[in-house]
Design an enzyme around this catalytic site. Sequence first.
Site, PDB file in Angstrom:
ATOM      1  N   SER A 201       0.836  -1.188   0.000  1.00 24.90           N
ATOM      2  CA  SER A 201       0.000   0.000   0.000  1.00 24.90           C
ATOM      3  C   SER A 201       0.875   1.243   0.000  1.00 24.90           C
ATOM      4  CB  SER A 201      -0.898  -0.005   1.242  1.00 24.90           C
ATOM      5  OG  SER A 201      -1.685   1.153   1.288  1.00 24.90           O
ATOM      6  N   GLY A 202       0.611   2.142  -0.956  1.00 20.28           N
ATOM      7  CA  GLY A 202       1.385   3.365  -1.072  1.00 20.28           C
ATOM      8  C   GLY A 202       2.536   3.277  -2.042  1.00 20.28           C
ATOM      9  N   THR A 206      -1.900   1.901  -8.136  1.00 17.48           N
ATOM     10  CA  THR A 206      -3.036   2.489  -8.844  1.00 17.48           C
ATOM     11  C   THR A 206      -2.570   3.464  -9.919  1.00 17.48           C
ATOM     12  OG1 THR A 206      -4.384   2.251  -6.844  1.00 17.48           O
ATOM     13  CG2 THR A 206      -5.188   3.753  -8.547  1.00 17.48           C
ATOM     14  N   ASN A 252      -0.710   4.626   3.353  1.00 19.29           N
ATOM     15  CA  ASN A 252      -1.114   5.255   2.097  1.00 19.29           C
ATOM     16  C   ASN A 252      -2.413   5.995   2.315  1.00 19.29           C
ATOM     17  OD1 ASN A 252      -1.437   5.981  -0.537  1.00 19.29           O
ATOM     18  ND2 ASN A 252      -1.957   3.955  -1.302  1.00 19.29           N
ATOM     19  N   SER A 255      -5.349   4.025  -0.402  1.00 21.26           N
ATOM     20  CA  SER A 255      -5.056   2.605  -0.544  1.00 21.26           C
ATOM     21  C   SER A 255      -6.280   1.866  -1.083  1.00 21.26           C
ATOM     22  CB  SER A 255      -4.646   2.018   0.805  1.00 21.26           C
ATOM     23  OG  SER A 255      -4.459   0.624   0.716  1.00 21.26           O
ATOM     24  N   SER A 256      -6.062   1.052  -2.104  1.00 16.58           N
ATOM     25  CA  SER A 256      -7.148   0.232  -2.659  1.00 16.58           C
ATOM     26  C   SER A 256      -7.393  -0.936  -1.710  1.00 16.58           C
ATOM     27  CB  SER A 256      -6.774  -0.287  -4.041  1.00 16.58           C
ATOM     28  OG  SER A 256      -6.554   0.783  -4.932  1.00 16.58           O
ATOM     29  N   GLY A 480      -0.418  -5.982  -2.273  1.00 13.94           N
ATOM     30  CA  GLY A 480       0.830  -6.693  -2.058  1.00 13.94           C
ATOM     31  C   GLY A 480       0.828  -7.446  -0.745  1.00 13.94           C
ATOM     32  N   GLU A 482       1.224  -8.387   2.963  1.00  9.68           N
ATOM     33  CA  GLU A 482       0.997  -7.529   4.123  1.00  9.68           C
ATOM     34  C   GLU A 482       1.342  -8.278   5.402  1.00  9.68           C
ATOM     35  OE1 GLU A 482      -2.927  -5.963   4.158  1.00  9.68           O
ATOM     36  OE2 GLU A 482      -2.572  -4.544   2.526  1.00  9.68           O
TER      37      GLU A 482
END
Length: 1565
Positions: A201-202, A206, A252, A255-256, A480, A482
Amino acid sequence: MLYLEFKAKQPFEVREHELRSTAGGGGGCGLRSKRIESFWCNLEASPATISVGSLAWVEDPDDAWIDGEVLEISGEQIKVLCTSGKKVVVNASSVYPKDPEAPQCGVDDMTKLAYLHEPGVLQNLRSRYDINEIYTYTGNILIAVNPFRKLPHLYDSFMMEQYKGAALGELSPHPFAIADAAYRLMMNEGISQSILVSGESGAGKTESTKLLMRYLAYMGGRAAAEGRSVEQQVLESNPVLEAFGNAKTVRNNNSSRFGKFVEIQFDQNGRISGAAIRTYLLERSRVCQVSDPERNYHCFYMLCAAPSEVVQKYKLGNPKMFHYLNQSNCIELEAMDDGKEYHATRRAMDVVGISSDEQDAIFRVVAAVLHLGNIEFTKGKEIDSSQPKDEKSLFHLNTAAELFMCDPKALEDSLCKREIVTRDETIKKSLDPESAVLSRDVLAKIVYSRLFDWIVDKINNSIGQDPDSKFKIGVLDIYGFESFKTNSFEQFCINLTNEKLQQHFNQHVFKMEQEEYEKEQINWSYIEFIDNQDVLDLIEKKPGGIISLLDEACMFPRSTHVTFAQKLYQTFKNHKRFSKPKLSPTDFTISHYAGDVTYQTDLFLDKNKDYVIAEHQALLNASKCLFVSSLFPSLSDDSSKSSKFSSIGSRFKLQLQSLLETLSATEPHYIRCVKPNNVLKPAVFENKNVLQQLRCGGVMEAIRISCAGYPTRKPFYEFLDRFGILASEVLDGSPDEVTASKSLLEKLGLQGYQIGKTKVFLRAGQMAELDALRSEVLGRSAGIIQRKVRSYLARKSFVLFRQSAILLQAACRGHLGRGVYEARRIESSSLYMQKTIRMYLARKAFEELRSSAVSLQAGMRGMAARGELHLRRETRAAIVIQSCCRTYLVKRRYLSLMKAAIITQCAWRGRVARRELRKLKMAAKETGALQAAKNKLEKQVEDLTLRLELEKRRRVEMEAKFQENARLQVKEIQSQFEETKSRLVKELEAAKRAVKEVPVVQEVKVVDTSMLDKLTLENEKLKAMVSSLEQKIDETEKKFEETSKLSEERLKQALDAESKITQLKTNMQRLEEKISDVKSENQVLRQQSLSSSPVKSVSEVSQTPATPKLPNGNLESVNYRVDVMNPSPEQQSAATVKKLDIESGSKSERSQADRQRASQTLENLDALIDCVSKNIGFSQGKPVAAFTIYKCLLHWKSFEAEKTSVFDRLIQMIGSAIEDQDDNDLMAYWLSNTSVLLFLLQRSLKVAGPSTATPQRKPPASTSLFGRMTMGFRSSPSSANLGAVTALDAVRQVEAKYPALLFKQQLTAYMEKIYGIIRDNLKRELSSLIASCIQAPRTSKSLMLKSGRSFGKDAAQNHWQIMVENLTSLLKTLKENFVPPILCQKIFTQVFSFVNVQLFNSLLVRRECCTFANGEYIKAGLAELELWCGQAKDEYAGSSWDELKHIRQAVGFLVIHQKFRISYDEIANDLCPILSVQQLYRICTIYWDDSYNTRSVSSDVISSMKILMTEENNNCASNAYLLDDNSSIPFSVDEIFNSIDAKDFIDVKPAEELLENPSFQFLNE
């Protein structure tokens, strides 16, 4: 020197349970598996050599890896001096060699690294990140490091154009290159592609996905019929999905919280025909539970920040008042305006096809979810019952029911009660407050999940899918790996996804390795790599996997997370990937590929259940809102019975399986996104964080697979350049690079290497061994050099001492010798002086006596001779003077008589003329008589003037004759004087002879002295008179010459001044006429466009709006005009007949003569078009066709016609003639014709209006003498201005009507179009050469040094010479067609500007071009272009050479030596003043010297550039460093008008073919 052996273990089976925590790592950050750690210590390689003094990498607790110099080696212990200054002692197994020749700014592909290991990869990424190079290849894998800043210059349309069609690796790494490779592979091989974008994330997943979709839309974009293109809808779906599926997390701000797979469909032509979006595992728990400092989904905050009427409509307010939002202290984001994002989301919804009513319904449901969260419960009146806590809870309950459009009581019952269905009856059970809260949260989560699924389905239905599509490109944007302090069910599913994708990734990397080896045709054994299938079996094996056990536990009502954890411990107690933490009774740990992760099972069971409570289903299905009821459709009894249990884990596993099947059916491409730091700030690179992400992203696994085979792959020329010094004698006898490389390796005794077709493949460790040998050779060479230098210095010192001693000895001996010599010289000098003085005294006495005797004799003889000579001269002079005086008196009398006669004649003639004038005035009462008398008088005045001129000329001639006679007389006197002188000399000589013969001379005394004095006095007077006359004559001649010169100069100045005055007045008059013509033309055009009387064809063209210019500089309106004016031949003839019938008049009042005249005009027009449509050549450097058309239009008075079809036919003829746009000769011919015809029209057409009624003003007549003389000279037939009069006859002005003015505009548009075609044709020819001109042919330095020649292919053809030939060819074509030089200048100026842009941008984009050797190659090519500009002259080349200023200055910087000594001011002010800071920074950071390995500019200069760029970025919106090409039309009609002279058309002849036609006899006039 110590040799370290690394033994391999295949496959690796070591795992580690200890976790090393690091500060805020990435996905899985803080985890370090000894299994990965042991890999670098167990590489299968030859013994690697690490010696004292070599550079090496060692582990560091703070920076992961740090470089240093080896100081000491003691067995397995190595002492290293780190660059930080500290000294460490480490084990030999944890030391890795560092490449001392690695480029300072890194390499774009990490497979090019000499040492492919962790520290080398990390240092390469850091070096590139420091210079804003955020993309790097690892083979075909793209690593993207988030810069946390905007870099718009990397993603504009020019960059997309650069990567279009470029091979992967040809340009700098970029997502566009990955997208283009996927697109090209899909089109060429017909295989669907997929691009997998992963990262924590971050990391920028995206944004990378958006870039990929932008490029695919650029390559395959096509507008849909509804007005919204498919690609636009796909791109605009991102804001919608981000609003409902993205949230702020710890790492992030955007974050998605779901996985997304975008499938873009293409037709057979490569155009986008459809698309589909699939989502995976939305984090539903976030709707109800938010940790601090995270946020809920963006849509909740957007709705609270919506306009006031929307907030009041849904009864919302501050986000802090809602329970689902105030669990975290983070409500607002700094870089995000929720109000603006709300409007942006609504606009995106409009684009993707969500109607306004559907949008209102969506936000109604979102508001209802917020109100649900504020419903609190307390104990009810009955046991284990619940009810709303207070009035506030009741308000939110009623509001939620109102928004859902359902019964509030039914909503309360669905939250507080349950129905238990038995065989006999249905029992209602009350829920306690805690259960009611869980029921409320379940309803909120299922409603939001159904809403998100509906939005995705709606987007897919709106975009539309192409069922006939055979080609697809899928872009996967998924979370990704985690690992947090608390890892729940979501992290478990995310890590399962990454395990599956890692397995797919490993298989792809292994496959790519195999393809690389097979492509190079080397012998190799298949590589074994670690397979994570055991972890996948542990999680998803059925039965017996963790997911299966979780589903089993969810089906039993009494199961808890404790019983589930105990079941896991019993089942997997002996599994090597599963372990139980010591301090927690319910947690479990799985050893993933990226490290160990500990999961907490507290909420596993609740989050795994995927079912809808029956009461919630019935309530919302019965809603009066169709949108809400559609989210919960009624289920049939069969379906409800069949679906007894459903879990998130099982459903996600099926989705994941479907995704992998899709990926397996496509050709995958990978982008690994990396977050450089956790503070989300630019220019911060945390080594540990990045290293862990590389491990989690599988990059290290890919490198491990590469290292298991042949990690070092060097092209032959690079290998020989680097290691040719190890066996230089091998290179002399090798015929090519392959043989030389093989012989070199055999000479060195290496084992296990492979020789491919283009590369040398080395095992792990062999590169270090070769570098060690190379270091030894260099060390020995250094010793030899030192020895030679010391020997040279000692010998130099000895020679210096010896020379000094010799000089001292020579100086002493010289001093003694000079003393002896001086004594002898003094003695000899004294003797010589005595002798000389004695001789001088004797000779002096003798000379004095002799001189006295001679003087006495000479005096006596001279006195007698002078007396005789004086008498004779006086007599002769008197005679001459008397003759001259008499001649002068007679001449003066004659001249006075002649002057009086002339004056008398002039006075008499004037009197007679005045008498005649009086008679004429008396008779001039009648106009005819006066005019005749005036003409007669003018003739007489002219006759008198001519006679006066003749008299003046005669007078001047007489004066000249008089002066000539005077000169002749003076010459005669001089000749007589010379004769007398010679006679006296002869007499003197005779006297001397007589004296010699008569020894004694007796003196005779002169008795008559008075007569002698008288004669002497007269003689002196005559001499004085003659001398005064001569002086007067000379002065008169000088004054006459000066007066003549002065009069000639004044006459010339007067003529020049008069001509300049007249010219200025004429130019002023032309300007005034031009201004008035333009005003009148605009007025007439305005009046004519408003009237309805013009011909139909003219009105149709006039009504077309003005359109902007296209990017290539051509007018868009030209195409429209050509289309309107180019119907079929039948239509043309029919329209022509119809128009001519209209013009000739088919009405009854028109006569038959008019019809015949119209028919004759039609025939003449056809004959003219048939003639000029062919290439009829040129006359006097001007196109015959244009001149013929102009003469015909003038004769037919077409310019003055209110209605005519002649212009339409001519425009059609020109349009059809230039259809073959690839023929430059044809285009040049018509460019010459259109430009000349436009000049003639510009010169001739005069707008009919009020301004034309006034007479043309002429410059006032001059009243001065010189003015009248000038006017007289100009009026004479021999004057040079006769050509201008004739030119005015050839090009005369006429009053133009609307059709003529419109024809002029259309002709201008065609000329600009033809100009753009020629320019673009030349650009297209040069574009294919520029790619070769920017990079020099590659040669091997080692082999060239040894053998004096280059191996491999022959030298590449000189592309610069081909470019010059193309320029010369076009220039020759333009000259042959007599194109005006101003147009040639503009063409070549714009083309050179295009070359400058392409070369300069390629230099900045492609790092391999920014080298010293390449700069010399480009400099030589630019010299060719400069030579061409010199040969073409300024008349045709213009300022073309100045257009190359950017590439010239950039190349000048590349080829300069000792760049590290140059300051920034010298670079910016002296070397490259035209380049911006961004451009200079780019060149300085990517520069590398492939010839001499010299350094770029100093670090201080780089720091100064960074500071300046930061300041400029704060002041401007863009920091782009690439140039843009200008394709506009760079000239105006006035420029062409001023470049052509009307005199050039004097001798132009019309078409000979038409001269034979009787109807065109007027062309002979």
